[in-house]
Scaffold this active site. Structure first.
Site, short mmCIF file in Angstrom:
data_model
loop_
_atom_site.label_atom_id
_atom_site.label_comp_id
_atom_site.label_asym_id
_atom_site.label_seq_id
_atom_site.Cartn_x
_atom_site.Cartn_y
_atom_site.Cartn_z
N TYR A 54 0.84 -1.20 0.00
CA TYR A 54 0.00 0.00 0.00
C TYR A 54 0.88 1.26 0.00
CZ TYR A 54 -3.91 -3.08 1.37
OH TYR A 54 -4.86 -4.07 1.44
N SER A 205 -13.97 -3.76 1.11
CA SER A 205 -14.93 -3.09 0.23
C SER A 205 -16.37 -3.48 0.52
CB SER A 205 -14.59 -3.37 -1.25
OG SER A 205 -15.24 -2.45 -2.09
N PRO A 206 -16.81 -3.44 1.79
CA PRO A 206 -18.21 -3.74 2.08
C PRO A 206 -19.17 -2.73 1.47
CG PRO A 206 -17.13 -2.82 4.01
CD PRO A 206 -16.05 -3.09 3.01
N GLN A 290 -16.23 10.04 8.52
CA GLN A 290 -16.59 8.79 7.87
C GLN A 290 -16.45 7.62 8.83
OE1 GLN A 290 -13.72 9.31 4.68
NE2 GLN A 290 -15.35 9.58 3.18
#
Length: 332
Positions: A54, A205-206, A290
């Site tokens: 990453y 990535s839900p 968020q």
């Protein structure tokens, strides 16, 4: 925050985990990344997921500095190995050489003596599985990792690795697949195999790369600065969902979210947590707000009628093909 066992292990993880795939070290400034980690900690998240690849190893470094003053025993820190981290032929894959060098680099960047979970980021067709598992065994037996996991492995691959892990006395406890209302490819084969083997899912990535938040509208260009407009932010992953049929159906979920007293993002995260084989759902964030919103999905129970209503809306655009568990590009 609610907590679950990771697979059939004794390790407890937070239902919501914090991941920094496309944020730390690339998409957001360091002070914003630190603020998001602080928000996660304040919300009760104890599980943090990253990978050496990453942001070209920078994400591990940022996370390590963000967590360095926290009580280490109160955290579960996960990282991964497989994708290229350098220009050399051996700077990638799951060879013994790359695994042993990569764990040392990850620990240095994360500023810790061990990770709680060390994951094979993909399956390596170019390295014998026995070599990979023996290297993982040495990582565990040396105290550099407590548990072993994988990411995006097929049911067949999980079944092949599990007896080797048992023979080598290492706990293979997790798989990290993509999973959402729109991407359900693990349900047919991976989940049944995992339930049999005692492997839990840590899903990424839900929210289908943000599509299930409802911010992308049919017939309209994506909002400026959103993930769908940024190649560095996973736009290639989100493109499969960016068509009017999908986006129209996602908008039809809004009344169901309101009925449940949830935001659309909260509904999406809560939905994956209804699967008992899911141990944790990974969220990412570029702003602390968020995090505050998404963590409210923890502990939410969705009733059968609501789940059926969701299925009725999204089924025509849901991907279920188990062959898409892995990327064809991985094959030699």
């Amino acid at each position: 925050m609610e907590f679950r066992h990771l697979g059939r292990s004794g390790l407890m993880v937070s239902e919501i985990s914090y991941g920094n795939w496309i944020t730390h070290g690339s998409q957001v400034e360091e002070d914003a990344a630190f603020a998001c980690v602080r928000a996660a900690l304040d919300a009760g998240i104890t599980t943090f997921d990253t990978a050496d690849v990453y942001a070209g190893t920078r994400a591990e470094d940022v996370l390590g500095r963000a967590l360095q003053n926290e009580r280490r025993e109160g955290l579960e820190i996960f990282t991964k190995v497989y994708w290229p981290t350098g220009p050399g032929r051996n700077d990638r894959g799951l060879s013994r050489k790359h695994i042993m060098e990569s764990i040392n680099g990850s620990l240095r960047r994360l500023r810790t003596d061990y990770v709680d979970l060390y994951q094979a980021h993909r399956y390596d067709y170019g390295t014998p599985l026995e070599e990979t598992m023996e290297a993982f065994a040495d990582v565990v037996h040396s105290g550099k990792a407590h548990y072993i996991g994988v990411s995006e492995w097929t049911a067949e691959q999980l079944r092949a690795a599990h007896p080797l892990a048992r023979e080598l006395h290492i706990p293979l406890v997790s798989n990290q697949p993509q999973y959402s209302m729109l991407w359900r490819v693990i349900e047919a084969e991976v989940v049944p195999a995992s339930e049999e083997l005692g492997i839990g899912q840590i899903v990424w990535s839900p929210m289908a790369q943000g599509v299930l938040s409802g911010k992308y509208l049919p017939g309209q260009p994506p909002p400026a600065g959103s993930r769908a407009t940024d190649e560095k932010s996973g736009a290639n992953f989100i493109s499969r969902f960016m068509n009017d049929d999908v986006l129209t159906r996602v908008q039809q979920l809004k009344p169901l979210a309101e009925q449940a007293g949830l935001s659309m993002a909260q509904l999406a995260v809560a939905w994956v947590l209804q699967n008992p084989n899911v141990s944790s759902a990974i969220i990412g964030a570029s702003r602390p707000e968020q995090v505050h919103d998404n963590v409210k999905a923890a502990g939410v129970k969705l009733d059968a009628a609501l789940l059926k209503a969701i299925d009725d809306i999204v089924e025509p655009v849901t991907e279920r093909d188990p062959a898409k568990t892995e990327s064809p590009a991985q094959r030699p």
